[in-house]
Design an enzyme around this catalytic site. Structure first.
Site, short mmCIF file in Angstrom:
data_model
loop_
_atom_site.label_atom_id
_atom_site.label_comp_id
_atom_site.label_asym_id
_atom_site.label_seq_id
_atom_site.Cartn_x
_atom_site.Cartn_y
_atom_site.Cartn_z
N ASP A 21 0.85 -1.20 0.00
CA ASP A 21 0.00 0.00 0.00
C ASP A 21 0.88 1.24 0.00
O ASP A 21 1.61 1.48 0.96
CB ASP A 21 -0.89 -0.05 1.26
CG ASP A 21 -1.58 1.27 1.56
OD1 ASP A 21 -1.80 2.06 0.62
OD2 ASP A 21 -1.91 1.49 2.75
N ASP A 25 -3.93 3.99 2.79
CA ASP A 25 -5.31 3.75 3.22
C ASP A 25 -5.52 2.31 3.71
O ASP A 25 -6.66 1.91 3.97
CB ASP A 25 -6.29 4.08 2.07
CG ASP A 25 -6.06 3.20 0.85
OD1 ASP A 25 -5.13 2.36 0.88
OD2 ASP A 25 -6.79 3.33 -0.14
N ASP A 29 -2.07 -1.14 -3.57
CA ASP A 29 -2.41 -0.37 -4.77
C ASP A 29 -1.32 -0.47 -5.83
O ASP A 29 -0.25 -1.07 -5.58
CB ASP A 29 -2.70 1.10 -4.41
CG ASP A 29 -1.64 1.68 -3.48
OD1 ASP A 29 -0.46 1.36 -3.69
OD2 ASP A 29 -1.99 2.42 -2.54
N ASP A 190 -10.65 -14.75 -16.13
CA ASP A 190 -11.40 -15.22 -14.97
C ASP A 190 -12.54 -16.14 -15.41
O ASP A 190 -13.25 -15.83 -16.37
CB ASP A 190 -11.96 -13.97 -14.25
CG ASP A 190 -12.52 -14.28 -12.88
OD1 ASP A 190 -11.76 -14.78 -12.06
OD2 ASP A 190 -13.72 -14.02 -12.66
N GLU A 244 -8.42 -19.31 -16.57
CA GLU A 244 -8.75 -19.97 -15.30
C GLU A 244 -9.82 -21.01 -15.61
O GLU A 244 -11.00 -20.72 -15.63
CB GLU A 244 -9.28 -18.96 -14.28
CG GLU A 244 -9.46 -19.60 -12.91
CD GLU A 244 -10.54 -18.97 -12.04
OE1 GLU A 244 -10.54 -19.24 -10.84
OE2 GLU A 244 -11.40 -18.23 -12.56
#
Ligand code: GLC
Length: 501
Positions: A21, A25, A29, A190, A244
């Protein structure tokens, strides 16, 4: 002709929310990933796969996409994505992004329109639900205000798209181009076997997962990947796609990687293989016999970390076996997928308090299933601090790190030649050095009870899954092993690479 990069690449899965991060926060990211590129370069991987960072209400950690062409503010900006790709390429790392075509978010403008009664043919709305169950448990249908129902094979916030509608095809071709134009080297697809459902959405007799059923694995899906392949091939630079595909049949998996379809598919059979020489051997034989370019994977963001899967009552066994399985996998022909944190030897976090849990699987199953948060706990980078270096300052990470996490931190491991991280670095750099001399195929050697020996060119790989030490096969020298090899023997739960001559 040179081998395309992806055929023998080591790809590292970055679960973006939990990697690093930078914004402070508590959520990982893209700038956090960018800061850690030198770490990934030093680790010795060839590519990174970024899990979804698109605009999303986060009903399923970003696998519910509201805008496929923008970065969620939680993860950064499009400009920061572009900077990450440029930096990764400068470090010699390829970038694979996740594409989620089976469903959108319920906040996607198309679904919002559908709720207002327009364009419902982009989704699967019906007057009456069938008996399908959601993969996350509970019914796969939710009723909307006017009485109709929509299908969601996952969370209610993930309505399934209708791939029998040409508009959906056109949209995804455009989304692929959007990211290809921004320099991505490939896509992870996905739920690649889910896009089409059987015509008429018939009830199923058996709710358990099947490779081919009215819910999954419809033959029409292959046309989608043939079209996508054409787009990928129209770009320079060996762009690729990995599917996947959860299937219990190697012959079914093979259909997705025909020469004009996807380049690769995850080989979940390897991840599911029991800790036994026969289990491993069978998967290797089936894989090499059925797919043109093999892949291997032990962990990802959806399954219990392999170190914990291999645990026994004896502490330490899980990690020894995890390293031995890794060394074996890295000796096999094809490419390998790693999941962030396995290089630190991270275990599954089993004792997350219910109030900390975030995975929709936990909520949809009313707490009956723990869900997947245990493999998604933010990484420990440093020995101290409120988030062990995951976030700057005093911010706490989005999932709590357990008390034993400091012991796994990357900084300390980087300076310790005996650490799991140091072992991963050695294994990856050795593999890279050896690669050029390794043929794609392998040969089996006679192996003592409990063990598995094979050769690839000058390399011999030996793993001992049994309870007693075994004699090593004849060899000239030891290249690398996961534990000391006393008196020419291979102890239980240990693997080694040997030089044949
Ligand atoms: C895939 C993802 C998983 C997600 C699901 C629905 O299996 O890996 O994390 O929950 O698809 O998008």
């Amino acid at each position: 002709m040179d081998t395309p990069w992806w055929r023998d690449a080591v790809v590292y899965e970055v679960y973006v929310r939990s990697f690093a991060d930078a914004s402070g926060d508590g959520v990982g990211d893209l700038p956090g990933v960018r800061e850690r590129l030198p770490y990934l370069k030093d680790l010795g991987v060839d590519a990174i796969w970024l899990t979804p960072f698109y605009r999303s209400p986060m009903a399923d950690g970003g696998y519910d996409v509201a805008d496929y062409r923008d970065v969620d503010p939680l993860f950064g900006t499009l400009a920061e994505f572009e900077a990450l790709v440029a930096d990764a390429h400068a470090h010699g790392l390829r970038v694979i992004v996740d594409i989620v075509p089976n469903h959108s978010s319920d906040r996607h403008p198309w679904f919002q329109e559908a709720l207002r009664g327009q364009g419902r043919e982009r989704y699967l709305f019906r007057d009456r639900p069938n008996n399908w169950q959601s993969t996350f448990s509970g019914p796969a249908w939710t009723q909307v205000a006017d009485g109709q129902w929509y299908l969601h094979l996952f969370a209610p916030g993930q309505p399934d798209l209708n791939w029998r509608n040409p508009e959906v095809h056109a949209e995804f071709l455009d989304i692929l181009r959007f990211w290809l134009d921004r320099g991505v080297d490939g896509f992870r697809i996905d739920v690649a076997m889910g896009l089409y459902k059987a015509e008429g959405l018939p009830d199923v007799k058996d709710q358990s997962f099947k490779a081919v059923s009215p819910v999954w694995g419809q033959p029409e899906v292959h046309e989608v990947y043939r079209n996508w392949r054409e787009v990928l091939d129209s770009y320079p630079g060996e762009r690729m796609a990995v599917g996947e595909v959860w299937t219990d049949r190697a012959d079914d998996l093979a259909l997705y990687v025909r020469p004009d379809e996807l380049h690769q598919s995850f080989n979940f059979a390897w991840l599911q293989a029991p800790w036994s020489p026969t289990g491993f051997k069978q998967v290797i034989i089936d894989t090499l016999a059925t797919v043109p370019f093999a892949t291997w994977v032990l962990s990802n963001h959806d399954v219990v970390r392999h170190r914990t899967r291999y645990d026994t009552a004896d502490p330490g066994t899980g990690l020894m076996r995890a390293k031995a399985a890794l060394l074996t996998m890295l000796a096999l022909p094809g490419s390998a997928y790693l999941y962030q944190g396995e290089e630190l030897g991270l275990p599954e976090v089993k004792n997350l308090p219910p109030e900390a849990r975030q995975d929709p699987v936990f909520f949809q199953s009313k707490g009956e299933l723990p869900g997947r948060d245990g493999c998604r706990v933010p990484l420990p980078w440093t020995p101290d601090g409120p988030s062990l270096g995951f976030s700057p300052g005093d911010t706490l990470p989005w999932l709590p790190q357990p008390d034993d996490f400091p012991a796994f931190n990357a900084e300390t491991q980087a300076g310790d030649p005996e650490s799991t991280l140091a072992f991963y670095r050695r294994a990856l750099s050795t593999r890279r050095d050896l690669l050029r001399s390794l043929p794609y195929h392998l040969e089996w050697l006679d192996s003592p009870e409990g063990a598995l020996f094979f050769t690839r060119g000058p390399l011999i790989c030996a793993i001992n899954c049994g309870p007693a030490p075994v004699d090593l096969p004849p060899h000239a020298r030891v290249i690398l092993s996961t534990a000391p090899l006393p008196d020419g023997t291979l102890p239980p739960d240990t693997a080694t690479w040997l030089h044949a001559e």
